[in-house]
Design an enzyme around this catalytic site. Structure first.
Site, PDB file in Angstrom:
ATOM      1  N   ASN A 188      43.898  32.051  46.187  1.00 18.55           N
ATOM      2  CA  ASN A 188      42.942  30.951  46.252  1.00 18.55           C
ATOM      3  C   ASN A 188      41.989  31.276  47.404  1.00 18.55           C
ATOM      4  OD1 ASN A 188      44.173  29.489  44.181  1.00 18.55           O
ATOM      5  ND2 ASN A 188      45.603  28.503  45.586  1.00 18.55           N
TER       6      ASN A 188
ATOM      7  N   GLY B 209      40.624  26.154  46.117  1.00 21.51           N
ATOM      8  CA  GLY B 209      41.979  25.598  46.186  1.00 21.51           C
ATOM      9  C   GLY B 209      42.793  26.087  47.367  1.00 21.51           C
ATOM     10  N   GLN B 210      42.142  26.764  48.311  1.00 22.45           N
ATOM     11  CA  GLN B 210      42.870  27.269  49.492  1.00 22.45           C
ATOM     12  C   GLN B 210      43.011  26.157  50.526  1.00 22.45           C
ATOM     13  OE1 GLN B 210      41.185  30.744  51.426  1.00 22.45           O
ATOM     14  NE2 GLN B 210      42.910  30.906  52.852  1.00 22.45           N
TER      15      GLN B 210
ATOM     16  N   HIS C 221      46.882  34.572  51.855  1.00 21.87           N
ATOM     17  CA  HIS C 221      48.185  34.644  51.190  1.00 21.87           C
ATOM     18  C   HIS C 221      47.992  34.911  49.706  1.00 21.87           C
ATOM     19  CE1 HIS C 221      46.867  30.423  51.439  1.00 21.87           C
ATOM     20  NE2 HIS C 221      47.414  30.252  50.256  1.00 21.87           N
TER      21      HIS C 221
ATOM     22  N   HIS D  58      49.808  34.448  46.153  1.00 24.23           N
ATOM     23  CA  HIS D  58      50.866  33.714  45.440  1.00 24.23           C
ATOM     24  C   HIS D  58      51.472  34.634  44.380  1.00 24.23           C
ATOM     25  CE1 HIS D  58      49.656  29.488  46.669  1.00 24.23           C
ATOM     26  NE2 HIS D  58      48.501  30.084  46.878  1.00 24.23           N
TER      27      HIS D  58
HETATM   28  P1  AMP Z   1      46.878  27.482  49.055  1.00 32.90           P
HETATM   29  O1  AMP Z   1      46.571  26.205  48.308  1.00 32.90           O
HETATM   30  O2  AMP Z   1      46.493  28.707  48.289  1.00 32.90           O
HETATM   31  O3  AMP Z   1      46.324  27.454  50.473  1.00 32.90           O
HETATM   32  O4  AMP Z   1      48.444  27.550  49.127  1.00 32.90           O
HETATM   33  C1  AMP Z   1      49.173  27.178  50.243  1.00 32.90           C
HETATM   34  C2  AMP Z   1      50.611  27.166  49.825  1.00 32.90           C
HETATM   35  O5  AMP Z   1      51.401  27.136  51.001  1.00 32.90           O
HETATM   36  C3  AMP Z   1      51.011  25.940  48.987  1.00 32.90           C
HETATM   37  O6  AMP Z   1      51.541  26.381  47.748  1.00 32.90           O
HETATM   38  C4  AMP Z   1      52.064  25.245  49.858  1.00 32.90           C
HETATM   39  O7  AMP Z   1      53.115  24.674  49.103  1.00 32.90           O
HETATM   40  C5  AMP Z   1      52.554  26.368  50.752  1.00 32.90           C
HETATM   41  N1  AMP Z   1      53.072  25.982  52.059  1.00 32.90           N
HETATM   42  C6  AMP Z   1      52.534  25.132  52.949  1.00 32.90           C
HETATM   43  N2  AMP Z   1      53.277  25.041  54.063  1.00 32.90           N
HETATM   44  C7  AMP Z   1      54.323  25.895  53.877  1.00 32.90           C
HETATM   45  C8  AMP Z   1      55.457  26.258  54.659  1.00 32.90           C
HETATM   46  N3  AMP Z   1      55.673  25.746  55.879  1.00 32.90           N
HETATM   47  N4  AMP Z   1      56.336  27.134  54.147  1.00 32.90           N
HETATM   48  C9  AMP Z   1      56.146  27.655  52.910  1.00 32.90           C
HETATM   49  N5  AMP Z   1      55.101  27.367  52.120  1.00 32.90           N
HETATM   50  C10 AMP Z   1      54.207  26.490  52.590  1.00 32.90           C
END
Ligand code: AMP
Ligand code: ZN
Length: 112
Positions: free
Chosen positions: A87, A93-94, A100, A102
């Protein structure tokens, strides 16, 4: 938000708990806390880079390390197929501003 407050930096430095699945000198991968699929793993660089938007040519090797780490994890888990998603930016959607990748698997996943 400063880098010091970045939760993914903290996970990479083991200052915050996470279920770490894979680690090498450049990359850490851990279970997503709010999984969107039966298998939902996040692969991050240890270095703080905000998003794909902030990637530079000098990060070329690091960027491929993320993809190769995801491939290794998928092989270790015996996944027959999976999705890899970045994202990019708020409108992409980030939510977390630390790059990161996914890794999603375990059921058919349709992109929105
Ligand atoms: P994005 O929307 O691409 O920024 O994705 C962020 C992702 O990080 C989401 O799927 C969240 O569920 C995940 N996330 C947020 N905080 C944590 C955390 N402390 N440990 C693991 N995953 C997390
Ligand atoms: Zn960070």
């Amino acid at each position: 938000m400063s880098i010091n407050d970045c939760i993914f930096c903290k996970i990479a430095k083991k200052e915050m708990p996470a279920k770490i699945i894979y680690e090498d000198e450049k990359v850490v991968a851990f279970n997503d806390i709010n999984p969107k699929a039966p298998i939902h793993i996040l692969v991050i660089p240890k270095k703080h880079i905000e998003s794909i938007k902030n990637l530079e040519q000098k990060d070329e090797e690091l960027a491929s390390s993320l993809i190769l780490a995801a491939k290794k994890i998928a092989e270790q888990k015996g996944l027959s197929g999976y999705k890899l998603v970045f994202n990019v930016g708020k409108d992409g959607g980030q939510i977390i501003n630390h790059l990161h990748l996914h890794l999603l698997a375990g059921k058919p996943i349709k992109l929105p």
